[in-house]
Motif scaffolding. Structure first.
Motif, PDB file in Angstrom:
ATOM      1  N   VAL A   1      -6.184 -12.324  -5.871  1.00 52.20           N
ATOM      2  CA  VAL A   1      -4.764 -12.222  -6.219  1.00 52.20           C
ATOM      3  C   VAL A   1      -4.238 -10.836  -5.878  1.00 52.20           C
ATOM      4  N   GLU A   2      -5.019  -9.797  -6.192  1.00 58.45           N
ATOM      5  CA  GLU A   2      -4.589  -8.437  -5.905  1.00 58.45           C
ATOM      6  C   GLU A   2      -4.451  -8.212  -4.398  1.00 58.45           C
ATOM      7  N   ALA A   3      -5.391  -8.752  -3.609  1.00 56.43           N
ATOM      8  CA  ALA A   3      -5.313  -8.610  -2.155  1.00 56.43           C
ATOM      9  C   ALA A   3      -4.068  -9.298  -1.611  1.00 56.43           C
ATOM     10  N   LEU A   4      -3.767 -10.484  -2.133  1.00 49.85           N
ATOM     11  CA  LEU A   4      -2.561 -11.189  -1.695  1.00 49.85           C
ATOM     12  C   LEU A   4      -1.306 -10.457  -2.140  1.00 49.85           C
ATOM     13  N   PHE A   5      -1.344  -9.879  -3.339  1.00 53.80           N
ATOM     14  CA  PHE A   5      -0.198  -9.110  -3.819  1.00 53.80           C
ATOM     15  C   PHE A   5       0.051  -7.883  -2.943  1.00 53.80           C
ATOM     16  N   THR A   6      -1.028  -7.241  -2.522  1.00 60.26           N
ATOM     17  CA  THR A   6      -0.896  -6.017  -1.734  1.00 60.26           C
ATOM     18  C   THR A   6      -0.461  -6.302  -0.307  1.00 60.26           C
ATOM     19  N   LEU A   7      -1.089  -7.288   0.348  1.00 56.01           N
ATOM     20  CA  LEU A   7      -0.870  -7.469   1.780  1.00 56.01           C
ATOM     21  C   LEU A   7      -0.372  -8.853   2.181  1.00 56.01           C
ATOM     22  N   GLY A   8      -0.200  -9.751   1.193  1.00 52.47           N
ATOM     23  CA  GLY A   8       0.258 -11.095   1.543  1.00 52.47           C
ATOM     24  C   GLY A   8       1.612 -11.086   2.218  1.00 52.47           C
ATOM     25  N   TYR A   9       2.570 -10.404   1.600  1.00 53.25           N
ATOM     26  CA  TYR A   9       3.920 -10.373   2.170  1.00 53.25           C
ATOM     27  C   TYR A   9       3.959  -9.618   3.502  1.00 53.25           C
ATOM     28  N   PRO A  10       3.328  -8.429   3.629  1.00 49.76           N
ATOM     29  CA  PRO A  10       3.319  -7.780   4.949  1.00 49.76           C
ATOM     30  C   PRO A  10       2.693  -8.635   6.038  1.00 49.76           C
ATOM     31  N   ILE A  11       1.651  -9.394   5.697  1.00 52.07           N
ATOM     32  CA  ILE A  11       1.036 -10.264   6.704  1.00 52.07           C
ATOM     33  C   ILE A  11       2.009 -11.356   7.127  1.00 52.07           C
ATOM     34  N   VAL A  12       2.694 -11.946   6.161  1.00 55.02           N
ATOM     35  CA  VAL A  12       3.693 -12.966   6.492  1.00 55.02           C
ATOM     36  C   VAL A  12       4.819 -12.350   7.321  1.00 55.02           C
ATOM     37  N   GLN A  13       5.260 -11.148   6.941  1.00 58.88           N
ATOM     38  CA  GLN A  13       6.296 -10.469   7.717  1.00 58.88           C
ATOM     39  C   GLN A  13       5.848 -10.259   9.160  1.00 58.88           C
TER      40      GLN A  13
END
Length: 987
Positions: free
Chosen positions: A776-788
């Motif tokens: 969850v923390e990994a997705l919180f940190t980089l999930g949105y930048p990866i999608v961007q």
């Protein structure tokens, strides 16, 4: 900035970034940034600078200077001056293997069977020759087959006369086809047709009759030939129908000329793509806060990628690297990579303390983001450098240009874009408006409207963490998507979906077609497409007329040797693609000739004495290299059939070459089309080789830079999985495995690393306790930048989906598959797999046990809060409740409330501090809650050494007692008010 702020700037420590540059010029984008120059009257040995009229000591040199004056920015774009000289779009040179077998075979034909213009024969050419061709099609559902043929023959004869009489004027000179046409020694024709051209075949059925004609031109008429071919194209460009006859046309120059037109079409896409990229970046980085808004950061981030393209392309052109059509795809790719790095850097910048020094914020940003973008840069660059191993020049040029551009993109990201972050950080630090750079209040003055708040109030931040406010999409990954993905049933569903994905991918891999269709090198609107389609529809029955050559001094008069050669020829006849009775053999005719004249061909003298006369009379003189009374080489011809697909072309060529190798007589097979068929022999082998080597290198890099071997293996697994998926689904999307898709499969490796490396590194580097929390923390940190980054890359190439060129559409299709499949791996498959194999999250054998007491996964924080709040209404809690249970519940609640503040890297120390505070608060509750459990009261003189606005004295003042009294619980780096603890009477 005002001038009074300058001294503070230059008191920043010299160990990290600064905007000034010693005694060199430094230009800013805001009012206070003035040009800096050395003071003319500075004492010897003392460096002093003058800024805005104020003399002061020059700033010390920095270890890393983001505003360094990049001379490459001035020098390298000058390489575009050489663009026209560097263009290399010859189809044979760029899209066929270097030193392919067919090129060696062609040299053999050229040396032993030189072309004789006085005895022209199209089937004996070692090249395609110089020619024009047309296919005339007459369709009718009324006429009988005989009437249709009569009508068609008359119209086609008239059309043939018009073609040979096409005039060409050069000054005062006038010539037509008859003046430059090839002189045939023997010209095949069809009964009923009186043609001046060469008959190229006929197709008949009840309603359609199609005839193909060729107009070959002599080799020594180069300039005139080009002029006549141009007039030929002009003649038919406005005549698709002539007297009910549908005409499609083609010349020997058409393929090359139409291929080069692709470049003209893609140029307008560059501007559209960068406008789309800048717009998306601005929207993604736009904030409602007029101070925290990052519009300029996003704009300069896209500009950084553009500068990387200019610098890299300029440098490559400057040093003489050929510029191939496929290289035009690279800017779209570099834009996606550069914007991806930008989003990662901005995301990490937003998680730094807004009140920290700009140098420290940039240091923290690089600390978190530099490893990720370094891994992806290394993997992308090495993937493209490994692509240099391919035998296709077009692939080599693309890899050189793109890898160099990625390097420049990385350099500009950590220097130029880092400087932009610094400038923007200093603006935010002084709470200035993003557009006007005027200072604005942090709090809304009384009486002002909401519109005023949106436009003129800014600088908000998270009061607990000191970082910028979390973006809604990041909260979505943390509060909704992450917890949803880590549920047991969701994991099972993800595994099922992955199984279906893998099954579909493997099925597609078995459906893939090899090789590039020549018509795909021309734009969709090109006239050659119609010709290729008609050729495939009406004249695909027969394939190439393959030369079978005896490549050594062979004793033809030796009966045993001749029997061996006959056996080999029979083997060629037995090939599935050989036409029955399709052999043309001078030796067979010579044997019949000798039989009629009672010649003993077993006698060497007789054989050689009569050979010249036979060759002259039977038009085989060009098929036997008979000089100085020795036969150095000879050739036969085998007509092939049913060659209507790339697979058939590949299989036919392979079978002919295999048959020649098995023959005891040294044989060579060749046809001009084999030059292009050679790609089939190497494309699969080279693709597998490149993918294998690149994957191994990616594994090595992952092992070096990701601090966990198992997670490095997961990155490698992701690469293999994405490649299988892209290969399978591109086959289902009608994309062949050719030199174009081979390039993009190399890109596939780099992008698959991007997604998996970012999320894997974020997983292993965060200090959460359990694997689900780490995911969850990994997705919180980089999930949105990866999608961007994924969306920006797709937007960068989406304009290519409407291109008229197969090359650019293929680039879009495969890159779209790479991004889509890689994105699903990065934010869905890999996080789930990492939680299933939790070795990646263990820092030691007992880490899971140690953290279990701190983060109890069996109890939700909200439930703990509700439980602690029961006593507000004097409701008696369960009898079994003990102080240890209550203590654990309170810890969970405290951690939930202060989740943003919790420094997981120091969780053991913070754990003790939280428990100490709770022991103090619950001291008076001990006798009533659990007499069997004793907690020692902490020393009253114990004090915290920490001071500052976010720290309080430890322990806090003694609590007051009362029914439902809210006891304040003071904890590290923040105050949590509102934790309800029960009174003695209530318990």
């Amino acid at each position: 900035f005002s001038q009074s702020q300058w001294p503070a700037w230059h008191r920043k420590p010299a160990h990290f970034h600064s905007l000034s540059r010693g005694n060199t010029a430094s230009v800013g984008i805001t009012e206070g940034l003035k040009q800096e120059r050395p003071a003319s009257n500075a004492p010897s040995g003392t460096r002093r600078c003058v800024t805005a009229g104020i003399e002061r000591p020059c700033a010390p040199e920095r270890a890393l200077q983001p505003m360094v004056e990049w001379r490459s920015g001035d020098l390298f774009p000058g390489g575009f001056y050489f663009l026209k000289d560097r263009e290399a779009n010859d189809i044979e040179e760029q899209f066929t293997p270097v030193n392919g077998p067919a090129k060696q075979e062609r040299n053999f034909v050229k040396d032993n069977f030189p072309q004789n213009d006085a005895m022209f024969s199209s089937q004996r050419l070692y090249t395609e020759g110089t020619y024009a061709s047309l296919i005339a099609v007459l369709k009718s559902n009324v006429l009988s087959e005989a009437e249709l043929q009569t009508a068609a023959f008359e119209e086609i004869t008239n059309l043939d006369r018009k073609v040979i009489n096409i005039p060409v004027h050069v000054g005062k000179e006038r010539f037509m086809f008859k003046d430059i046409g090839a002189k045939f020694s023997y010209k095949m024709n069809f009964p009923g047709l009186n043609l001046s051209s060469e008959f190229g075949g006929i197709f008949r059925n009840d309603s359609v009759l199609a005839i193909r004609l060729f107009y070959f031109i002599q080799r020594d008429n180069g300039t005139k030939a080009d002029l006549w071919l141009d007039e030929f194209i002009k003649f038919f460009s406005n005549r698709s129908m002539i007297n009910d006859i549908e005409v499609s046309y083609f010349t020997s120059r058409s393929r090359q000329e139409e291929f080069e037109k692709n470049a003209e079409e893609v140029i307008p896409f560059f501007a559209v793509t960068y406008v789309i990229a800048i717009s998306f970046s601005i929207v993604s980085c736009m904030r409602l806060d007029c101070v925290r808004n990052k519009v300029w950061v996003a704009t300069f981030g896209v500009l950084s990628a553009g500068l990387a393209v200019l610098s890299s392309f300029g440098m490559m052109l400057y040093i003489g690297v050929p510029f191939v059509m496929t290289v035009a795809n690279s800017p779209f790719l570099i834009l996606g990579i550069g914007v991806d790095d930008m989003f990662i850097l901005i995301s990490c910048w937003q998680q730094t303390n807004v009140h920290g020094k700009v140098e420290d914020r940039l240091a923290d940003t690089y600390k978190e983001a530099a490893i990720s973008i370094t891994i992806t840069t290394l993997t992308d660059v090495l993937a493209f450098y490994i692509g240099l191993m391919t035998p296709f020049r077009s692939v080599r040029s693309f890899c050189l240009y793109t890898s160099t551009a990625i390097l420049f993109c990385y350099i500009y990201s950590i220097t130029f874009f880092g400087a932009i972050l610094v400038l923007n950080g200093r603006r935010e630090d002084s709470n200035r408006h993003w557009m006007t750079c005027m200072k604005v209040p942090e709090e809304q003055p009384p009486g002002r409207s909401k519109a005023y708040h949106l436009c003129c109030v800014g600088g908000a931040f998270d009061r607990q963490t000191g970082t910028e406010e979390v973006q809604p999409m990041s909260n979505f990954f943390k509060k909704y998507y992450g917890p949803f993905l880590t549920k047991a049933w969701t994991k099972a569903l993800v595994i099922l979906l992955y199984g279906l994905y893998l099954a579909g991918s493997i099925y597609g891999c078995f459906q893939i077609q090899e090789g590039i269709d020549m018509k795909n090198l021309a734009p969709d609107s090109s006239y050659v497409i119609k010709y290729y389609n008609n050729e495939k529809e009406y004249f695909s029955t027969y394939g190439p007329n393959v030369m079978v050559m005896v490549s050594d001094d062979f004793p033809y008069w030796n009966q045993n040797k001749r029997s061996e050669l006959d056996t080999c020829i029979k083997n060629f006849k037995n090939i599935h693609f050989s036409k029955k009775n399709g052999l043309t053999s001078w030796l067979k005719y010579y044997e019949e000739y000798a039989l009629k004249r009672n010649l003993n061909l077993s006698d060497e003298t007789v054989f050689k004495t009569n050979l010249n006369l036979f060759l002259e009379n039977y038009n085989f003189k060009q098929d036997v290299n008979f000089t100085k009374n020795a036969i150095h080489a000879s050739r036969f011809f085998m007509q092939t059939e049913n060659i209507n697909t790339p697979i058939a072309e590949m299989n036919m060529q392979n079978e002919f070459r295999d048959t020649a190798k098995k023959c005891p007589v040294p044989l060579v097979v060749y046809h001009p089309a084999f030059i292009y068929y050679d790609q089939y022999a190497v494309i699969v082998i080279n693709t597998v080789q490149n993918i294998g080597v690149t994957t191994a290198v990616m594994l090595l890099i992952s092992l070096l830079l990701i601090p966990n071997p198992l997670c490095s293996l997961w990155v490698t697994f992701s690469i293999a999985s994405v490649i299988v998926g892209v290969t399978g689904f591109m086959a289902l999307w009608d994309v062949n495995l050719d030199t174009i898709s081979m390039i993009i499969l190399v890109v596939c490796i780099g992008f698959s690393v991007d997604f998996s490396a970012h999320i894997s590194y974020a997983f292993v580097s965060n200090k959460k306790a359990g694997t689900n929390e780490k995911a969850v923390e990994a997705l919180f940190t980089l999930g949105y930048p990866i999608v961007q980054g994924a969306v920006s890359t797709i937007l960068g190439v989406v304009v290519l989906s409407v291109a008229q060129s197969y090359i650019f559409r293929t680039f879009f299709k495969i890159l779209f598959l790479v991004i889509l499949i890689g994105l699903f791996h990065g934010i869905t498959f890999i996080p789930v797999f990492l939680t299933l194999f939790d070795a990646c999250g263990r820092s030691g054998k007992n880490s899971g046990k140690e953290n279990e007491d701190y983060y109890d996964k069996s109890l939700d924080a909200v439930q703990a809060h509700n439980y602690l709040s029961l006593t507000r209404g004097h409701r008696k809690p369960p009898v079994t409740t003990t102080l240890s249970q209550l203590c654990r519940d309170a810890v969970l609640h405290t951690c939930a409330v202060t989740q943003q503040s919790l420094d997981c890297r120091e969780r053991e120390r913070e754990k003790e501090r939280v428990l100490g505070a709770l022991r103090y608060q619950l001291w008076n509750l001990l006798p009533c809650l659990d007499p069997a459990v004793l907690l020692h009261r902490p020393p009253t003189d114990r004090r915290s050494r920490e001071t500052g606005p976010n720290h309080t004295t430890y322990p806090p003042p003694a609590p007051r007692h009362g029914d439902g009294q809210i006891f304040p619980v003071e904890v590290f780096r923040g105050t949590v008010d509102g934790l309800v603890l029960p009174s003695t009477e209530a318990l």
